[in-house]
Design a protein around this motif. Structure first.
Motif, PDB file in Angstrom:
ATOM      1  N   GLU A 172       0.827  -1.207   0.000  1.00  0.00           N
ATOM      2  CA  GLU A 172       0.000   0.000   0.000  1.00  0.00           C
ATOM      3  C   GLU A 172       0.866   1.263   0.000  1.00  0.00           C
ATOM      4  O   GLU A 172       0.509   2.258  -0.623  1.00  0.00           O
ATOM      5  N   ARG A 173       1.998   1.221   0.681  1.00  0.00           N
ATOM      6  CA  ARG A 173       2.896   2.393   0.694  1.00  0.00           C
ATOM      7  C   ARG A 173       3.430   2.682  -0.719  1.00  0.00           C
ATOM      8  O   ARG A 173       3.579   3.844  -1.106  1.00  0.00           O
ATOM      9  N   LEU A 174       3.729   1.611  -1.461  1.00  0.00           N
ATOM     10  CA  LEU A 174       4.177   1.808  -2.842  1.00  0.00           C
ATOM     11  C   LEU A 174       3.061   2.410  -3.695  1.00  0.00           C
ATOM     12  O   LEU A 174       3.294   3.346  -4.470  1.00  0.00           O
ATOM     13  N   TRP A 175       1.858   1.870  -3.541  1.00  0.00           N
ATOM     14  CA  TRP A 175       0.713   2.405  -4.280  1.00  0.00           C
ATOM     15  C   TRP A 175       0.427   3.845  -3.866  1.00  0.00           C
ATOM     16  O   TRP A 175       0.058   4.683  -4.704  1.00  0.00           O
ATOM     17  N   GLU A 176       0.614   4.128  -2.582  1.00  0.00           N
ATOM     18  CA  GLU A 176       0.375   5.475  -2.067  1.00  0.00           C
ATOM     19  C   GLU A 176       1.302   6.482  -2.764  1.00  0.00           C
ATOM     20  O   GLU A 176       0.878   7.568  -3.153  1.00  0.00           O
ATOM     21  N   LYS A 177       2.570   6.084  -2.918  1.00  0.00           N
ATOM     22  CA  LYS A 177       3.542   6.989  -3.550  1.00  0.00           C
ATOM     23  C   LYS A 177       3.252   7.181  -5.033  1.00  0.00           C
ATOM     24  O   LYS A 177       3.514   8.240  -5.582  1.00  0.00           O
ATOM     25  N   GLY A 178       2.727   6.137  -5.670  1.00  0.00           N
ATOM     26  CA  GLY A 178       2.478   6.217  -7.104  1.00  0.00           C
ATOM     27  C   GLY A 178       1.100   6.718  -7.484  1.00  0.00           C
ATOM     28  O   GLY A 178       0.806   6.887  -8.664  1.00  0.00           O
ATOM     29  N   TYR A 179       0.264   6.968  -6.488  1.00  0.00           N
ATOM     30  CA  TYR A 179      -1.097   7.403  -6.767  1.00  0.00           C
ATOM     31  C   TYR A 179      -1.078   8.812  -7.328  1.00  0.00           C
ATOM     32  O   TYR A 179      -0.560   9.735  -6.725  1.00  0.00           O
ATOM     33  N   GLY A 180      -1.632   8.959  -8.520  1.00  0.00           N
ATOM     34  CA  GLY A 180      -1.643  10.276  -9.151  1.00  0.00           C
ATOM     35  C   GLY A 180      -2.901  11.042  -8.812  1.00  0.00           C
ATOM     36  O   GLY A 180      -3.990  10.607  -9.141  1.00  0.00           O
TER      37      GLY A 180
ATOM     38  N   GLU B  79      -3.977  18.658  -7.879  1.00  0.00           N
ATOM     39  CA  GLU B  79      -3.878  19.600  -6.762  1.00  0.00           C
ATOM     40  C   GLU B  79      -5.232  19.825  -6.094  1.00  0.00           C
ATOM     41  O   GLU B  79      -5.299  20.103  -4.912  1.00  0.00           O
ATOM     42  N   GLU B  80      -6.310  19.685  -6.863  1.00  0.00           N
ATOM     43  CA  GLU B  80      -7.643  19.871  -6.297  1.00  0.00           C
ATOM     44  C   GLU B  80      -8.055  18.667  -5.442  1.00  0.00           C
ATOM     45  O   GLU B  80      -8.856  18.782  -4.534  1.00  0.00           O
ATOM     46  N   ASP B  81      -7.521  17.516  -5.752  1.00  0.00           N
ATOM     47  CA  ASP B  81      -7.910  16.277  -5.079  1.00  0.00           C
ATOM     48  C   ASP B  81      -6.703  15.721  -4.328  1.00  0.00           C
ATOM     49  O   ASP B  81      -5.886  15.018  -4.901  1.00  0.00           O
ATOM     50  N   GLU B  82      -6.596  16.036  -3.062  1.00  0.00           N
ATOM     51  CA  GLU B  82      -5.446  15.596  -2.285  1.00  0.00           C
ATOM     52  C   GLU B  82      -5.705  14.301  -1.525  1.00  0.00           C
ATOM     53  O   GLU B  82      -4.842  13.811  -0.820  1.00  0.00           O
ATOM     54  N   TRP B  83      -6.899  13.736  -1.652  1.00  0.00           N
ATOM     55  CA  TRP B  83      -7.239  12.505  -0.957  1.00  0.00           C
ATOM     56  C   TRP B  83      -6.558  11.329  -1.641  1.00  0.00           C
ATOM     57  O   TRP B  83      -6.587  11.190  -2.859  1.00  0.00           O
ATOM     58  N   ASN B  84      -5.919  10.478  -0.859  1.00  0.00           N
ATOM     59  CA  ASN B  84      -5.256   9.293  -1.389  1.00  0.00           C
ATOM     60  C   ASN B  84      -5.857   8.069  -0.697  1.00  0.00           C
ATOM     61  O   ASN B  84      -5.696   7.900   0.511  1.00  0.00           O
TER      62      ASN B  84
ATOM     63  N   ILE C 259      -3.788   2.174   4.593  1.00  0.00           N
ATOM     64  CA  ILE C 259      -2.673   1.958   5.521  1.00  0.00           C
ATOM     65  C   ILE C 259      -3.146   2.176   6.954  1.00  0.00           C
ATOM     66  O   ILE C 259      -2.844   1.373   7.845  1.00  0.00           O
ATOM     67  N   LYS C 260      -3.879   3.244   7.172  1.00  0.00           N
ATOM     68  CA  LYS C 260      -4.386   3.541   8.517  1.00  0.00           C
ATOM     69  C   LYS C 260      -5.274   2.403   9.024  1.00  0.00           C
ATOM     70  O   LYS C 260      -5.135   1.960  10.163  1.00  0.00           O
ATOM     71  N   THR C 261      -6.161   1.923   8.177  1.00  0.00           N
ATOM     72  CA  THR C 261      -7.048   0.825   8.553  1.00  0.00           C
ATOM     73  C   THR C 261      -6.257  -0.440   8.877  1.00  0.00           C
ATOM     74  O   THR C 261      -6.542  -1.119   9.875  1.00  0.00           O
ATOM     75  N   LEU C 262      -5.279  -0.747   8.065  1.00  0.00           N
ATOM     76  CA  LEU C 262      -4.467  -1.940   8.293  1.00  0.00           C
ATOM     77  C   LEU C 262      -3.640  -1.831   9.580  1.00  0.00           C
ATOM     78  O   LEU C 262      -3.469  -2.816  10.306  1.00  0.00           O
ATOM     79  N   GLU C 263      -3.140  -0.641   9.866  1.00  0.00           N
ATOM     80  CA  GLU C 263      -2.399  -0.433  11.116  1.00  0.00           C
ATOM     81  C   GLU C 263      -3.308  -0.617  12.326  1.00  0.00           C
ATOM     82  O   GLU C 263      -2.893  -1.189  13.336  1.00  0.00           O
ATOM     83  N   GLU C 264      -4.538  -0.155  12.221  1.00  0.00           N
ATOM     84  CA  GLU C 264      -5.507  -0.359  13.298  1.00  0.00           C
ATOM     85  C   GLU C 264      -5.813  -1.848  13.476  1.00  0.00           C
ATOM     86  O   GLU C 264      -5.954  -2.340  14.594  1.00  0.00           O
ATOM     87  N   TYR C 265      -5.902  -2.565  12.373  1.00  0.00           N
ATOM     88  CA  TYR C 265      -6.146  -4.008  12.401  1.00  0.00           C
ATOM     89  C   TYR C 265      -5.019  -4.730  13.138  1.00  0.00           C
ATOM     90  O   TYR C 265      -5.268  -5.605  13.965  1.00  0.00           O
ATOM     91  N   ILE C 266      -3.784  -4.326  12.873  1.00  0.00           N
ATOM     92  CA  ILE C 266      -2.636  -4.921  13.566  1.00  0.00           C
ATOM     93  C   ILE C 266      -2.732  -4.654  15.062  1.00  0.00           C
ATOM     94  O   ILE C 266      -2.470  -5.546  15.875  1.00  0.00           O
ATOM     95  N   GLU C 267      -3.125  -3.450  15.443  1.00  0.00           N
ATOM     96  CA  GLU C 267      -3.278  -3.129  16.867  1.00  0.00           C
ATOM     97  C   GLU C 267      -4.309  -4.046  17.527  1.00  0.00           C
ATOM     98  O   GLU C 267      -4.104  -4.512  18.655  1.00  0.00           O
ATOM     99  N   VAL C 268      -5.401  -4.303  16.836  1.00  0.00           N
ATOM    100  CA  VAL C 268      -6.436  -5.193  17.371  1.00  0.00           C
ATOM    101  C   VAL C 268      -5.870  -6.604  17.541  1.00  0.00           C
ATOM    102  O   VAL C 268      -6.056  -7.248  18.583  1.00  0.00           O
TER     103      VAL C 268
END
Length: 67
Positions: A27-35, A38-43, A49-58
């Motif tokens: 996901e980090r690789l995809w995150e870096k390559g996501y085009g 400037e109007e759309d900064e949502w990735n 990644i955030k969801t998966l990190e939360e899953y690991i915490e659980v």
């Protein structure tokens, strides 16, 4: 719960954590390559990644509960 069952669950959770960490790496690789423009900064990969990190915490919490 028997000790055998606890150990088996710990193993399953640990394996899931390892696989999820590999998924986060992808996901980090995809995150870096996501085009995005400037109007759309949502990735979406950042959210994944955030969801998966939360899953690991659980999963880590579940392991601790078994100890």
């Amino acid at each position: 719960m028997s000790d055998l069952m606890k150990e088996r669950l710990k193993e399953l959770y640990s394996n899931e954590i390892k696989e999820t960490k590999h998924t986060i790496s992808n996901e980090r690789l995809w995150e870096k390559g996501y085009g995005f423009t400037e109007e759309d900064e949502w990735n979406p990969h950042t959210d994944n990644i955030k969801t998966l990190e939360e899953y690991i915490e659980v999963l880590e919490g579940l392991i601790k509960d078994l100890e």
